[in-house]
Scaffold this motif. Structure first.
Motif, mmCIF file in Angstrom:
data_model
loop_
_atom_site.group_PDB
_atom_site.id
_atom_site.type_symbol
_atom_site.label_atom_id
_atom_site.label_comp_id
_atom_site.label_asym_id
_atom_site.label_seq_id
_atom_site.Cartn_x
_atom_site.Cartn_y
_atom_site.Cartn_z
ATOM 1 N N THR A 304 0.577 -0.647 -0.077
ATOM 2 C CA THR A 304 -0.010 0.005 0.647
ATOM 3 C C THR A 304 1.149 0.918 0.152
ATOM 4 O O THR A 304 0.709 2.160 -0.628
ATOM 5 C CB THR A 304 -0.918 0.332 1.588
ATOM 6 O OG1 THR A 304 -0.991 -0.346 2.355
ATOM 7 C CG2 THR A 304 -2.093 -1.083 1.545
ATOM 8 N N SER A 305 2.305 0.806 0.568
ATOM 9 C CA SER A 305 3.116 2.562 0.416
ATOM 10 C C SER A 305 3.734 2.855 -0.857
ATOM 11 O O SER A 305 3.736 3.581 -0.852
ATOM 12 C CB SER A 305 4.115 2.361 1.962
ATOM 13 O OG SER A 305 4.475 1.628 1.962
ATOM 14 N N GLN A 306 4.317 1.341 -0.683
ATOM 15 C CA GLN A 306 4.053 1.409 -2.686
ATOM 16 C C GLN A 306 3.700 2.337 -3.275
ATOM 17 O O GLN A 306 4.055 2.791 -4.004
ATOM 18 C CB GLN A 306 5.511 0.521 -2.786
ATOM 19 C CG GLN A 306 6.693 -0.112 -2.660
ATOM 20 C CD GLN A 306 7.732 1.440 -2.390
ATOM 21 O OE1 GLN A 306 7.996 1.675 -2.887
ATOM 22 N NE2 GLN A 306 8.024 2.075 -1.118
ATOM 23 N N ALA A 307 2.487 1.559 -3.567
ATOM 24 C CA ALA A 307 1.610 2.062 -4.555
ATOM 25 C C ALA A 307 1.523 3.617 -4.108
ATOM 26 O O ALA A 307 0.547 4.469 -5.374
ATOM 27 C CB ALA A 307 0.099 0.982 -3.975
ATOM 28 N N TRP A 308 0.357 4.150 -3.683
ATOM 29 C CA TRP A 308 0.357 5.894 -3.298
ATOM 30 C C TRP A 308 1.749 6.194 -3.285
ATOM 31 O O TRP A 308 2.208 7.494 -4.222
ATOM 32 C CB TRP A 308 -0.388 5.736 -1.998
ATOM 33 C CG TRP A 308 -1.504 5.844 -1.933
ATOM 34 C CD1 TRP A 308 -2.139 4.556 -1.179
ATOM 35 C CD2 TRP A 308 -2.330 6.201 -2.301
ATOM 36 N NE1 TRP A 308 -3.291 4.747 -1.557
ATOM 37 C CE2 TRP A 308 -3.692 6.015 -2.073
ATOM 38 C CE3 TRP A 308 -2.269 7.881 -2.829
ATOM 39 C CZ2 TRP A 308 -5.026 6.698 -2.314
ATOM 40 C CZ3 TRP A 308 -3.607 8.535 -3.626
ATOM 41 C CH2 TRP A 308 -4.776 8.032 -3.032
ATOM 42 N N LEU A 309 3.392 5.579 -3.256
ATOM 43 C CA LEU A 309 3.934 6.815 -3.941
ATOM 44 C C LEU A 309 4.510 6.871 -4.642
ATOM 45 O O LEU A 309 5.043 7.876 -5.410
ATOM 46 C CB LEU A 309 5.906 5.948 -3.271
ATOM 47 C CG LEU A 309 6.822 6.792 -3.233
ATOM 48 C CD1 LEU A 309 6.495 7.493 -2.294
ATOM 49 C CD2 LEU A 309 7.764 5.354 -2.668
ATOM 50 N N ALA A 310 3.977 5.102 -5.749
ATOM 51 C CA ALA A 310 3.512 5.148 -7.126
ATOM 52 C C ALA A 310 3.033 6.542 -7.689
ATOM 53 O O ALA A 310 3.312 6.934 -9.098
ATOM 54 C CB ALA A 310 3.582 4.255 -7.655
#
Length: 386
Positions: A304-310
């Motif tokens: 989830t954190s990497q998805a929103w960072l992307a």
């Protein structure tokens, strides 16, 4: 003879009524009942949990499951399922602690490195100031030990005397500034050294927490895997079926709740939310690895954190920090891209994709997948781009 025949018939009817009136052991394990299959010998007397050669009931009993082992049937297998789920949830909580400590270690190590650089620069500056002070002392020595004021008075030239007064004042101020700066640099150096010691001690404590969390993760995952391996293939398949059935029941019950029914019709994702969903769904099939944040593997909050960072919106790394720091929204107001936080300790997180579905990294041994958003106990919902 007729009396004996009537007594036998009566006895048979009483036994049949007793069997039909007894509750199904599997249904008692859940709040929401499921359709009862047609009566069969296996339904009345479920087969026992079979253990592989060399495995004893004490292997399962050691995991804290009372009554497990041969002869306990589906009820025993359900206890095994719940215990495995409990162990993986404990591993998830430890993973959150590990990820938080890992983030803090990186930050604190950077702070210690910055302070070390400040100390080096401070020492270099002090050395330079001391060199300047030494040059001033040598100049005074070369002037036969007479201060500049005395040499001007003895010069005999009034104009030279007046011109030199300004230079004397400038020199005095420069000397005073030099001493002041040297003192300040020495005090700063002491502060840097004290701060560095404090930060270093804090870094050591955080590393200890990280190491402790790592041991706890491995311990819980190892216990869960041992418990799974203590079952023969047939029982592992039945265990997986029980898992799917429990998730389906929970999802069906959630779809019937008022909070889901009140969700806005056609409520779509924001532009950033759509990007986050695109990233998360593109990872489907990749394995769960605790501490993983891509590109080849993820844990739940890593996904989830990497998805929103992307999507251009950095958010906290762990599910617990996401729950604590991100804006909360009601389940009834949930929209695609929002994050669903699960369990009372906020140890799991998934991304809502709409239509009652979510994408998540479930647990060790499984891959990123799409599942029912209500298939686990929902704690709440947060919105990164509120």
């Amino acid at each position: 003879m007729n009396r004996r025949r009537c007594a036998a018939v009566a006895t048979t009817l009483v036994c049949a009524l007793a069997v039909l009136a007894s509750p199904d052991p599997l249904n008692r394990a859940y709040a929401a009942p499921v359709p009862t299959p047609a009566a069969s010998p296996s339904a009345v007397a479920p087969p026992p949990v079979e253990l592989p050669p060399g495995t004893t009931e004490s292997d399962i009993a050691g995991s804290g499951i009372a009554g497990s082992g041969a002869g306990s049937g589906e009820q025993s297998l359900e206890k095994v399922r719940l215990e495995i789920a409990r162990l993986y949830r404990k591993a998830a909580s430890a993973t959150d602690a590990y990820n938080l400590a890992d983030e803090q270690v990186k930050k604190q190590a950077s702070e210690v490195a910055d302070l070390a650089g400040d100390i080096v620069r401070g020492r270099q500056r002090i050395d330079a100031l001391r060199a300047q002070a030494g040059a001033a002392a040598r100049a005074q020595y070369m002037g036969a030990g007479l201060p500049p004021e005395a040499r001007l008075l003895l010069a005999g030239d009034p104009q030279l005397f007046l011109d030199g007064v300004g230079r004397i004042k400038q020199g005095q101020k420069a000397t005073s500034d030099l001493i002041l700066e040297l003192t300040r640099e020495q005090e700063d150096l002491k502060t840097y050294a004290a701060d560095s010691h404090t930060h270093w001690e804090r870094l050591k404590e955080t590393r200890d927490r990280k190491e402790k969390a790592e041991k706890e993760i491995k311990k819980q995952i190892s216990a869960a895997k041992k418990l799974e391996k203590s079952l023969v293939k047939k029982d592992r398949e039945r265990l997986a079926a029980l898992d799917r059935a429990a998730a389906a029941r929970a999802q069906t019950a959630w779809l019937g709740t008022e909070s889901f029914q009140l969700q806005g019709v056609g409520l779509g994702a924001s532009e950033q939310g759509a990007k986050a969903i695109g990233f998360a769904t593109a990872q489907i099939g990749k394995p769960y690895v605790w501490g993983g944040a891509g590109p080849n593997s993820f844990d739940c909050s890593g996904l989830t954190s990497q998805a929103w960072l992307a999507a251009g919106r950095p958010i906290p790394r762990t599910s617990q920090e996401q729950w604590r720091l991100l804006p909360k929204v009601a389940v009834a107001d949930m929209r695609p891209g929002d994050l669903i936080i699960y369990f009372a300790d906020a140890s799991h997180v998934a991304m809502y994709v709409g239509d009652g579905r979510m994408v998540h990294a479930p647990r060790p041994g499984r891959n990123i997948t799409m599942a029912g958003a209500g298939s686990m106990q929902i704690l709440g919902v947060v919105r990164p781009d509120a």
